[in-house]
Design a protein around this motif. Structure first.
Motif, short mmCIF file in Angstrom:
data_model
loop_
_atom_site.label_atom_id
_atom_site.label_comp_id
_atom_site.label_asym_id
_atom_site.label_seq_id
_atom_site.Cartn_x
_atom_site.Cartn_y
_atom_site.Cartn_z
N PRO A 143 0.82 -1.21 0.00
CA PRO A 143 0.00 0.00 0.00
C PRO A 143 0.86 1.27 0.00
N VAL A 144 0.44 2.24 -0.80
CA VAL A 144 1.10 3.55 -0.83
C VAL A 144 0.09 4.59 -0.35
N ILE A 145 0.51 5.39 0.62
CA ILE A 145 -0.38 6.42 1.16
C ILE A 145 0.24 7.78 0.89
N LEU A 146 -0.43 8.57 0.07
CA LEU A 146 0.05 9.93 -0.21
C LEU A 146 -0.65 10.89 0.75
N THR A 147 0.12 11.82 1.32
CA THR A 147 -0.48 12.74 2.31
C THR A 147 -0.30 14.20 1.91
N PRO A 148 -0.82 14.58 0.75
CA PRO A 148 -0.63 15.97 0.30
C PRO A 148 -1.53 16.97 1.02
N HIS A 149 -1.02 18.17 1.27
CA HIS A 149 -1.93 19.27 1.55
C HIS A 149 -2.35 19.82 0.18
N PRO A 150 -3.32 20.71 0.13
CA PRO A 150 -3.83 21.13 -1.19
C PRO A 150 -2.73 21.62 -2.14
N GLY A 151 -1.71 22.31 -1.62
CA GLY A 151 -0.62 22.78 -2.49
C GLY A 151 0.14 21.61 -3.10
N ARG A 155 0.47 20.26 -7.04
CA ARG A 155 1.72 19.88 -7.72
C ARG A 155 1.59 18.50 -8.34
N LEU A 156 0.86 17.64 -7.67
CA LEU A 156 0.72 16.25 -8.10
C LEU A 156 -0.21 16.12 -9.29
N HIS A 174 -10.87 10.29 -7.01
CA HIS A 174 -10.48 9.98 -8.39
C HIS A 174 -9.00 9.61 -8.48
N TYR A 175 -8.17 10.41 -7.83
CA TYR A 175 -6.73 10.12 -7.88
C TYR A 175 -6.44 8.76 -7.24
N ALA A 176 -7.07 8.50 -6.13
CA ALA A 176 -6.84 7.24 -5.42
C ALA A 176 -7.23 6.04 -6.28
N MET A 177 -8.40 6.14 -6.92
CA MET A 177 -8.86 5.02 -7.73
C MET A 177 -8.00 4.85 -8.98
N HIS A 178 -7.67 5.99 -9.58
CA HIS A 178 -6.90 5.93 -10.83
C HIS A 178 -5.49 5.37 -10.60
N HIS A 179 -4.87 5.78 -9.47
CA HIS A 179 -3.47 5.39 -9.25
C HIS A 179 -3.32 4.22 -8.27
N HIS A 180 -4.43 3.70 -7.79
CA HIS A 180 -4.38 2.59 -6.82
C HIS A 180 -3.52 2.95 -5.60
N VAL A 181 -3.74 4.14 -5.11
CA VAL A 181 -3.06 4.57 -3.88
C VAL A 181 -4.12 5.07 -2.90
N THR A 182 -3.69 5.33 -1.69
CA THR A 182 -4.55 6.00 -0.73
C THR A 182 -4.17 7.47 -0.73
N VAL A 183 -5.16 8.33 -0.82
CA VAL A 183 -4.89 9.77 -0.78
C VAL A 183 -5.44 10.34 0.52
N VAL A 184 -4.54 10.99 1.28
CA VAL A 184 -4.96 11.73 2.47
C VAL A 184 -4.84 13.20 2.09
N LEU A 185 -5.95 13.79 1.67
CA LEU A 185 -5.93 15.19 1.26
C LEU A 185 -6.19 16.03 2.50
N LYS A 188 -8.64 21.28 6.93
CA LYS A 188 -9.90 21.12 7.67
C LYS A 188 -10.73 20.07 6.95
N TYR A 189 -11.28 19.11 7.69
CA TYR A 189 -12.00 17.98 7.09
C TYR A 189 -11.14 17.22 6.10
N THR A 190 -10.04 16.71 6.61
CA THR A 190 -9.16 15.88 5.78
C THR A 190 -9.96 14.77 5.11
N VAL A 191 -9.69 14.57 3.82
CA VAL A 191 -10.35 13.51 3.05
C VAL A 191 -9.39 12.33 2.92
N ILE A 192 -9.89 11.14 3.22
CA ILE A 192 -9.09 9.93 3.03
C ILE A 192 -9.79 9.07 1.99
N ALA A 193 -9.12 8.92 0.84
CA ALA A 193 -9.73 8.11 -0.23
C ALA A 193 -8.89 6.87 -0.48
N PHE A 194 -9.54 5.72 -0.46
CA PHE A 194 -8.81 4.47 -0.68
C PHE A 194 -8.91 4.06 -2.15
#
Ligand SMILES: Nc1ncnc2c1ncn2[C@@H]1O[C@H](COP(=O)(O)O)[C@@H](O)[C@H]1O
Ligand SMILES: Nc1ncnc2c1ncn2[C@@H]1O[C@H](COP(=O)(O)O)[C@@H](O)[C@H]1O
Ligand SMILES: Nc1ncnc2c1ncn2[C@@H]1O[C@H](COP(=O)(O)O)[C@@H](O)[C@H]1O
Ligand SMILES: Nc1ncnc2c1ncn2[C@@H]1O[C@H](COP(=O)(O)O)[C@@H](O)[C@H]1O
Ligand SMILES: [Mg+2]
Ligand SMILES: [Mg+2]
Ligand SMILES: [Mg+2]
Ligand SMILES: [Mg+2]
Lengths: 279, 279, 279, 279
Positions: A143-151, A155-156, A174-185, A188-194
């Motif tokens: 598993p790869v977990i990306l933890t970007p803030h909006p900036g 960039r990504l 969308h990014y999570a599904m497309h790249h098969h990663v977990t995105v922690v955006l 405030k109200y952090t979004v976690i997409a698997f």
């Protein structure tokens, strides 16, 4: 729906039990690649987040100078000196069960290379800060977990921050599904997409976290929880929730203006107590 | 009249709101040029003042050795290494919204040059300690705030300390109006004089501040509040008021004889809570 | 009789007032020559004792490496780098009103030389640890305070420790009168003998102080109190009394077995509060 | 039977009295050989364990870089620089009454050699971590205490960890009797086996100790208690018991997940108070 808000009860329910017969091996060894001479503190903060979140052992891959700084605040850490270079050369210390890369290091070819080495290892990997670089694919053996803030997410993805903030949930998913990663955006109200599209919103946290360094602590916490949770999804959700909970506990007594990332050193023992003991 | 005493209510009324949706960018990046190998601690103290007062990010421009010392106490800071030299050469890091120069550095040609580079940048600038040097003019593209204690004001004006202390308000106001700067003439009942002659007296503080290092913390606090306040006047007044309030809180429990500047690390979260929560 | 026990009331009565209009200059600058690469901590501890006891400013004369260590714990200190050598060469920083030499340095010709330079300066001087060397005379332009423990007093006098302990008061008094110095003969019931034979016994302290480093803190405290007291005798008595009081306060809550010298950092603000506020 | 559970009462009954007339010499000087550049923190943690457990003085034998790190957290320590090499060459500092070797150093020929030098000195010796190497005999002039966790005991005996865990008491006792050493086989219910077969089980401790670094603190504690106890058996039992008690006290307020080894710095003063004051 596949969108939910993380609840305290779900964190409690999925938080790992600490068996009475456990030993440091039970809770795994974590590896974090972090820190450069002009950003040593990010490595200190990631180390604080990690050692307070349950991992059995912590190896910090960093420079000599940063190692001395970390050791005086976090004597529990051990070091892979010349860490970034050695990981680029394929040297991963033994028994690592979770890894992170990025805090306090700038985007570069060697960071990219080291990230790839880790992705090929099959070890669950948190990719943060300087390691968040645009790339064609994030194919990894674990598993790869990306933890970007909006900036960083901008960039990504090449999207503007405004577009991102207007559409956080859909874009992260969308990014999570497309790249098969977990995105922690984050934010405030952090979004976690698997990777399968399941998406969570985090309700905790406040403006005390709107400071340089908060994200570095989170990276350490996620790595540490990956090391102790059976299910990487629970690890990510629980780390994000508890990170925000620390800020909520801080603001019971102190000004959010004044909170700083090293305050997690004292807040995590209280926050995790509330989770584990149902207070 | 254009002479007033700063009140707690005015500080509260002008203190910036921290929006729930804020992030570290919301609160700006501060830059402080501080510290030399024989005065590393002043840079640590300025950094403490800054990170506890609300700025989103903090860059310390300093030497390698001082950076290591700061990082072990203030891991939230990042660094511009060889900072004084690089600023002299015109290198100001990106996105700086407030700056300070002086703590822990001695008067020299490069300090003078670096001060000029910053004055030309338009960034609100706090000039303290070693950067307080006599000069023909303080023409700058943004607000300049000088923070002399009476000894430094004597160096600046050529007047004796006795003359200054006998006539603090008028002299501060005169210098401020003449040079179009803000003068923070420190000491019991600190005088704040703005370029238009508006002048304030600070009622807070006690002898716990009569120690080397207190002024360095104040510099960090003013810079940080400049980064978070819309109006630079409010930033200066609020920082001076809260600085003294910390000493007042200290003396509720502890001896003023024993207070030291690093105690601000624990006092600021309490002091700002009292301001923000009306306690 | 010229033998008395120091009382809390006498400490309170002679403790310096901190005028509301005071500034760091009011409380003087202290100089402490301390620390070598294999005993850096003694310098840290002397610095802690000094900054918590009221001096306006503190200059530590020490090595580069020790300076970095001190700065991360005591950012209030500034440094005279290559301190021992520079003092041997006659370089004493400006405005020093009290000095100490010895913690964390071993007896040597340069320590002897530096001690002489300081003795000739007229600055009240505390001579401790490595600076306590046998010599024909202690002729000085200002008060000299020797702070030997029984082992050091044995080195100084050639008497055995047993002889010393059997006759603490008489021997301390004799040495003080003969050499025109003040002798602080440490240990349970520390004896303070002044050059005119007046002698005091200290009632405070406990076995929590029976640890390496306690004496280093005391040296810093005496220097700092010399800087703030008009009368050097009061400074010495008050420092010794308050030093022991800290250990008494510690043992209200914690084990004496566990007390360590750096605990003075937190104890001094409480102990001085009790003195000053009559609690 | 020669198998017992350590009780709080037995710890209290055998805990050394601290005479009011004691001084640092009363409580002995301890020596710990620990720390390398990639594992500096283990030395810091062993030093924390030692200074909080009653020894009069502490000498850390280590590298230059590690010494600086230790000094900023534990200023009470002094140093034997190039420590491992110098002990290999037979250089043991004067007046050492208890010693330890191993935390933060890897097995090597020089560690083996240094261990032998210490074994020949007659000083009670704790052998931990990197110093736990297989050898034909542990012949020493004084008591030798081995503190393996099951993995280290496996390295020592050639048995598998499973075999060891299935038969902790018998195996520890057998090794102790066969080699005339004391074996502290760590983990939940630590087993302490003395050379004559007398064996103890420790009831204290919890999963908060299942972290890298806990064992390093224990090594420091045992060395320190060896320095202050008349009977080495009591020292070992008491140190192991109190080490676990610290974790029990921690979990009264905080999460075991979050406990880290440096928390002993604050826990030991409370734990020893409970032992000594019968709370
Ligand atoms: N206003 C806010 N409310 C809640 N969480 C925040 C806020 N600002 C920042 N954070 C969190 O703080 C961390 C900042 O990460 P970074 O930008 O990498 O330092 C992330 O976990 C954010 O979700
Ligand atoms: N007696 C006092 N009462 C109130 N504030 C003081 C007093 N002495 C010093 N200060 C404050 O402490 C700081 C000292 O600055 P500096 O002299 O640059 O270290 C300034 O903010 C002074 O206003
Ligand atoms: N048992 C004790 N009771 C009271 N004071 C003590 C005791 N042991 C040591 N001290 C004090 O601790 C300090 C030790 O100084 P030194 O030996 O130079 O580290 C001196 O101030 C002693 O008077
Ligand atoms: N689950 C546990 N319960 C009680 N004590 C433990 C537990 N895990 C580790 N310890 C103790 O923590 C220390 C770990 O030592 P080491 O493995 O060398 O770091 C030893 O003293 C163990 O007995
Ligand atoms: Mg970040
Ligand atoms: Mg100043
Ligand atoms: Mg001494
Ligand atoms: Mg171990």
């Amino acid at each position: 729906s596949d969108l939910s808000i993380i609840s305290k009860e779900s964190v409690r329910a999925t938080f790992p039990n600490r068996e009475v017969t456990s030993h440091k091996g039970t809770f795994g060894t974590s590896l974090i690649v972090a820190g450069t001479d002009h950003m040593p503190g990010s490595a200190v903060l990631a180390a604080i987040g990690a050692i307070r979140s349950g991992t059995g052992k912590l190896v910090m891959a960093t420079t000599d100078r940063v190692a001395s700084v970390i050791a005086s605040t976090v004597p529990e850490a051990t070091f892979l000196l010349n860490g970034l270079e050695r990981i680029c050369q394929g040297h991963i210390p033994e028994k690592i069960v979770a890894a992170g890369i990025g805090p306090g290091i700038e985007a570069s070819e060697s960071v990219k290379k080291a990230t790839e080495v880790l992705m090929e290892s099959g070890i669950p990997l948190v990719v943060d800060a300087g390691a968040i670089q645009k790339r064609n694919n994030w194919k990894a053996k674990g598993p790869v977990i990306l933890t970007p803030h909006p900036g960083e997410f901008s960039r990504l993805t090449g999207l503007s921050i405004e577009e991102i903030q207007a559409n956080r949930i859909e874009l992260a998913r969308h990014y999570a599904m497309h790249h098969h990663v977990t995105v922690v955006l984050k934010g405030k109200y952090t979004v976690i997409a698997f990777p399968d599209g399941e998406t969570y919103i985090n309700p905790t946290g406040n403006s005390g976290l709107a400071k340089g360094g908060s994200g570095d602590v989170l990276t350490g916490m996620i790595v540490s929880m990956l090391a102790t949770h059976d299910n990487y999804r629970d690890a990510v959700k629980n780390a994000v929730y508890v990170h925000g909970l620390c800020a909520n506990i801080w603001s019971e007594k102190y000004s959010e203006t004044s909170m700083v990332a090293s305050d997690f050193h004292r807040l995590l023992p209280l926050a995790l107590q509330r989770i584990e003991r149902n207070k």
